[in-house]
Design a protein around this motif. Sequence first.
Motif, short mmCIF file in Angstrom:
data_model
loop_
_atom_site.label_atom_id
_atom_site.label_comp_id
_atom_site.label_asym_id
_atom_site.label_seq_id
_atom_site.Cartn_x
_atom_site.Cartn_y
_atom_site.Cartn_z
N GLY A 168 0.82 -1.21 0.00
CA GLY A 168 0.00 0.00 0.00
C GLY A 168 0.85 1.26 0.00
N LEU A 169 1.97 1.22 0.75
CA LEU A 169 2.86 2.37 0.80
C LEU A 169 3.54 2.59 -0.55
CD1 LEU A 169 4.11 4.58 2.53
CD2 LEU A 169 5.91 2.97 3.19
N ILE A 170 3.91 1.52 -1.23
CA ILE A 170 4.51 1.64 -2.56
C ILE A 170 3.55 2.34 -3.52
CG2 ILE A 170 5.24 0.32 -4.59
CD1 ILE A 170 6.35 -1.79 -2.57
N ALA A 171 2.27 1.94 -3.46
CA ALA A 171 1.27 2.52 -4.38
C ALA A 171 1.12 4.03 -4.15
CB ALA A 171 -0.07 1.82 -4.19
N VAL A 172 1.00 4.46 -2.88
CA VAL A 172 0.81 5.89 -2.63
C VAL A 172 2.10 6.66 -2.90
CG1 VAL A 172 -1.10 5.57 -1.03
CG2 VAL A 172 1.24 5.60 -0.15
N LYS A 173 3.26 6.04 -2.66
CA LYS A 173 4.54 6.68 -2.97
C LYS A 173 4.68 6.93 -4.47
CE LYS A 173 7.22 7.05 0.81
NZ LYS A 173 8.07 8.22 1.13
N ARG A 174 4.31 5.90 -5.25
CA ARG A 174 4.41 6.05 -6.71
C ARG A 174 3.51 7.19 -7.19
NH1 ARG A 174 4.21 -0.34 -8.32
NH2 ARG A 174 6.46 -0.77 -8.18
N GLU A 175 2.30 7.25 -6.67
CA GLU A 175 1.39 8.32 -7.09
C GLU A 175 1.94 9.68 -6.68
OE1 GLU A 175 -3.34 9.51 -6.72
OE2 GLU A 175 -2.63 7.55 -6.03
N ALA A 176 2.52 9.77 -5.49
CA ALA A 176 3.11 11.03 -5.04
C ALA A 176 4.29 11.42 -5.93
CB ALA A 176 3.55 10.90 -3.59
N GLU A 177 5.10 10.44 -6.32
CA GLU A 177 6.25 10.74 -7.18
C GLU A 177 5.80 11.20 -8.57
OE1 GLU A 177 8.51 7.16 -7.07
OE2 GLU A 177 9.25 7.49 -5.02
N ARG A 178 4.75 10.56 -9.07
CA ARG A 178 4.23 10.98 -10.37
C ARG A 178 3.70 12.41 -10.31
NH1 ARG A 178 2.28 5.51 -10.84
NH2 ARG A 178 0.31 6.14 -9.89
N SER A 179 2.97 12.73 -9.24
CA SER A 179 2.43 14.08 -9.13
C SER A 179 3.54 15.11 -8.95
CB SER A 179 1.43 14.15 -7.97
OG SER A 179 2.08 13.98 -6.73
N THR A 180 4.61 14.75 -8.22
CA THR A 180 5.74 15.66 -8.04
C THR A 180 6.45 15.89 -9.37
OG1 THR A 180 6.06 14.90 -5.77
CG2 THR A 180 7.90 16.02 -6.81
N ALA A 181 6.66 14.81 -10.14
CA ALA A 181 7.30 14.95 -11.45
C ALA A 181 6.43 15.78 -12.40
CB ALA A 181 7.56 13.56 -12.03
N LEU A 182 5.12 15.54 -12.36
CA LEU A 182 4.21 16.31 -13.21
C LEU A 182 4.24 17.79 -12.83
CD1 LEU A 182 2.03 16.31 -15.42
CD2 LEU A 182 0.33 15.85 -13.65
N LYS A 183 4.33 18.06 -11.54
CA LYS A 183 4.41 19.45 -11.06
C LYS A 183 5.64 20.14 -11.63
CE LYS A 183 4.77 22.11 -6.77
NZ LYS A 183 4.82 22.03 -5.29
N LYS A 184 6.76 19.45 -11.63
CA LYS A 184 7.99 20.03 -12.18
C LYS A 184 7.87 20.27 -13.68
CE LYS A 184 11.09 18.05 -8.71
NZ LYS A 184 12.21 17.10 -8.47
N ARG A 185 7.30 19.28 -14.38
CA ARG A 185 7.18 19.43 -15.84
C ARG A 185 6.17 20.50 -16.22
NH1 ARG A 185 7.02 13.68 -15.59
NH2 ARG A 185 4.84 13.68 -16.23
N MET A 186 5.22 20.77 -15.34
CA MET A 186 4.21 21.78 -15.61
C MET A 186 4.72 23.20 -15.38
SD MET A 186 1.21 20.94 -16.73
CE MET A 186 0.10 19.55 -16.91
N ASN A 187 5.92 23.34 -14.84
CA ASN A 187 6.41 24.67 -14.49
C ASN A 187 7.78 24.94 -15.11
OD1 ASN A 187 6.28 27.15 -13.25
ND2 ASN A 187 7.28 26.43 -11.37
N PRO A 188 7.90 24.73 -16.42
CA PRO A 188 9.19 24.99 -17.06
C PRO A 188 9.41 26.49 -17.21
CG PRO A 188 7.59 24.40 -18.72
CD PRO A 188 6.89 24.29 -17.39
N ALA A 189 10.68 26.89 -17.28
CA ALA A 189 11.01 28.32 -17.41
C ALA A 189 10.50 28.87 -18.74
CB ALA A 189 12.52 28.51 -17.30
N SER A 190 10.47 28.03 -19.77
CA SER A 190 10.05 28.50 -21.11
C SER A 190 8.55 28.65 -21.24
CB SER A 190 10.55 27.52 -22.17
OG SER A 190 9.93 26.25 -22.01
N GLY A 191 7.80 28.04 -20.33
CA GLY A 191 6.35 28.06 -20.45
C GLY A 191 5.81 27.02 -21.40
N ARG A 192 6.71 26.22 -22.01
CA ARG A 192 6.28 25.16 -22.92
C ARG A 192 6.16 23.84 -22.16
NH1 ARG A 192 6.45 27.02 -28.20
NH2 ARG A 192 5.92 24.93 -28.94
N VAL A 193 5.09 23.12 -22.42
CA VAL A 193 4.80 21.87 -21.72
C VAL A 193 4.62 20.77 -22.73
CG1 VAL A 193 3.18 20.72 -20.17
CG2 VAL A 193 3.69 23.14 -19.85
#
Length: 817
Positions: free
Chosen positions: A731-756
């Motif tokens: 269960g911890l692996i599942a929620v960790k993976r989802e948290a990591e995906r959301s963190t990675a998505l957050k970073k990709r959604m905020n590039p300096a160029s504004g391009r996604v």
Amino acid sequence: MKRLIALSAAFVCLLLASIWTVNALRHDVVELRSGRSISVQSAWVVRDQVFIRIDDQLDVLDLESVRRIVDVDGKDPGTWPKALSAHFHHSLQETGFSNWRNRLPEVAPVVWIALVLAAAGAFVWFRYRKKSGKAATVPEEDLVDAGSRGIGARLAGFSDVETLFADLFRFQIGAPETLRCKIQPVPDAGTKRGRTYNISIVHEETTRSRRMTIAPIGENTGSKSQCFSVIYDHPIVVKVPPTPITRLSDYYEDLRSEFIVRKKLLPRECVIPNLSVICKKLHKFPDADTADEDVLEQRYMQWLENHPEHQGFLQIGGGFAFFMDLTRFFFLSQVMEMFHDTGKALQRELMAAAETIESLDRFEDRYGSAGAELFTDLQEAWQAFRHAIESVSPETEALQEGSMQRMREGFILTMAGKPHKWEMPPALKTAGSPLSSSLNSVASAHANTARSFFSLVEGAVSDRVFQRHSTLMGEMGTNLLDLLAWLYEKRVAIRDLKPDNLLVAGDRSAYPQFLASASEYAIGLIDLETAVDFGNPEASGISQPQLGGTPLYGTPSHLFPNQMLRRAHEDLPPILHMQDWYAVVAILFEIITGKTLFQKPAQQFPPMLRRLGEAMAGEEDLLSVYQEAAAVFWPAARQALHENLEQHRVRLDRVSVHVPKSIRSRLHEHVDALNRECLQRVDRHLESHELFRRGANRQRLQQCTASEVEQLRDKYAKSPQRKELEPLLEGLIAVKREAERSTALKKRMNPASGRVRAGDLLLGMFEVIYEVMQPTRHPAARSDQQPPLPEILESAEGLRYTVTVAPMLSAGKRSGA
């Protein structure tokens, strides 16, 4: 005595006939394309179905099987014949006319009634004809109430559009109406998007002719409006409403409402219906090319009222049509076709493949490791192909190098399923059908190899075409989002965005080069019929837009009135705006992949509409129907999104889109909230188990990654505590993976160029839509806050679905719904 009996019998028959007639005139008539007419208590249309009530029983017909609905008016004699005829046949069926020998006593009164009605009808007809001085003929289009928007005389087609422009041509050259134009398709002159016709007419001993091209628009989107692209002097969009507009004042009102929305969206390019598109061809004012558009429309409105004989040039399929001038622009759908058009490239690739068919190195260089795996099987098929030729035509000239090259091309085309394009060497043509039969046998024997080969070549061509246009796709996505941000800034929701309702506005002389830069062009709008202004709702209220939409780009919220959406969501403007977000997600995916994103969710529309019609007939609360529809639709849409994102991940990740600040901030807000929720879920999971609540274990597990938790799970795989620890760690692996995906998505959604990246953008946008559009998450959806259905219907009076809601509501109220 006999006379008294006869008079009494006549009186009774007349009384029965009167009662029967009054009852018949209380029924409407549904005419089927088969020629049959049905007498119904009420009828209404919900998109693809026609709901009818007969003897208090509800039944459903397919819209395609219905010719029209005649709204019977007791004060309009023109509608009586249809009503009486249909009700008479209904009466015969009810009395069992097919078994008349056994049930003659039951049929006899009906026969008497029919005779009396015939005599009375003849008398009334004679008096009416004598009074008017001529036969009282009723035009076919008048059988539909002039003030209604019911089903038209029939669906418009190519022939209706051809006829309209042929009549226009005849008028322009001054030929009398008694002369008929000849319309002929021009051989080999059509295009991928339409047919070319030659219109000719003999006038004053001279043959006059011209050409025009007609193409359908939006055939595969589920749209019920019939739209055509016509080239007649210049490109024209012709839109035939699904429910005919038969009254000029209604037509003018629709034109004015679109003009008001267009004015608010300026300077964004918008093409809306204009009278001048056709009227300029009938009567051109001296300053028509320079006059203000609004002033010119007013002048043509007045001119049409003064010259009603010309109004027919604006009508198709029993009602007024809308005409839009697309001279300066391109359809977005046309440009998208160019992005994915592999026709010519595929033909060139097949010819190039023929050059490599006898060399493994050259074939592998061109098609990679997949080509190397296929080469042996392809060689076997090639040898069989050569053997078939040699056995039928052993002449040495057939095997000379020039002929060999053409045979290699013939082999490749045959394996690709295109043998008819092979230019066979002269020495082989004499072999005739025996050779063709032999080569077909080779193709059949190596069918699996042929399929694999064509798939390989087609994939290679598709990849090259994609690489050539991927930058253009990103720029188009940028402009599409810019349009979405502009609509929100102006507080306007279009509610029916789709490729055929969008235009590309740039320098036509620089097309397609200007597509390489988003700053060189913009995406504009065609047709604002369904648009609504949702700005400042407290002061003036939000007007009720047309309901309905295009299933491939629509949601359940498109089918329900404003008041219902307020009950389900509390705040209406975000729902209207999210309807456009949903459509943009679907269009952007289609721009990049050439595929449909929400095909499966769109299949929910027919049962959804059927359920809606049944609910309105049965006096159910529509809020529960909306909740049911959303509960089925949104999970299906989410599943379709994730499946398609995964299937097309490579291409979606190769295209980047510049996201406007307003949309980017909304995405960041949502992704931030999602990321916080995921991290909180990790904490809650640790807190829920005694082993994780405190100490070094908790701190370590809180900070480690999902992969590190997996290693810990594997470490304890043989431990005595395995049974206790394994489900907790899983269960911890599942929620960790989802948290990591959301963190990675957050970073990709905020590039300096504004391009996604497009894949991330589509995922983020859809999750925002999914969050906003869930009706069950809002307190206003509780059953204890539901107003009664009559209030809903009363507030919805005058609504129009894209495929008729006003007739549905009026019929529902008339029948007690």
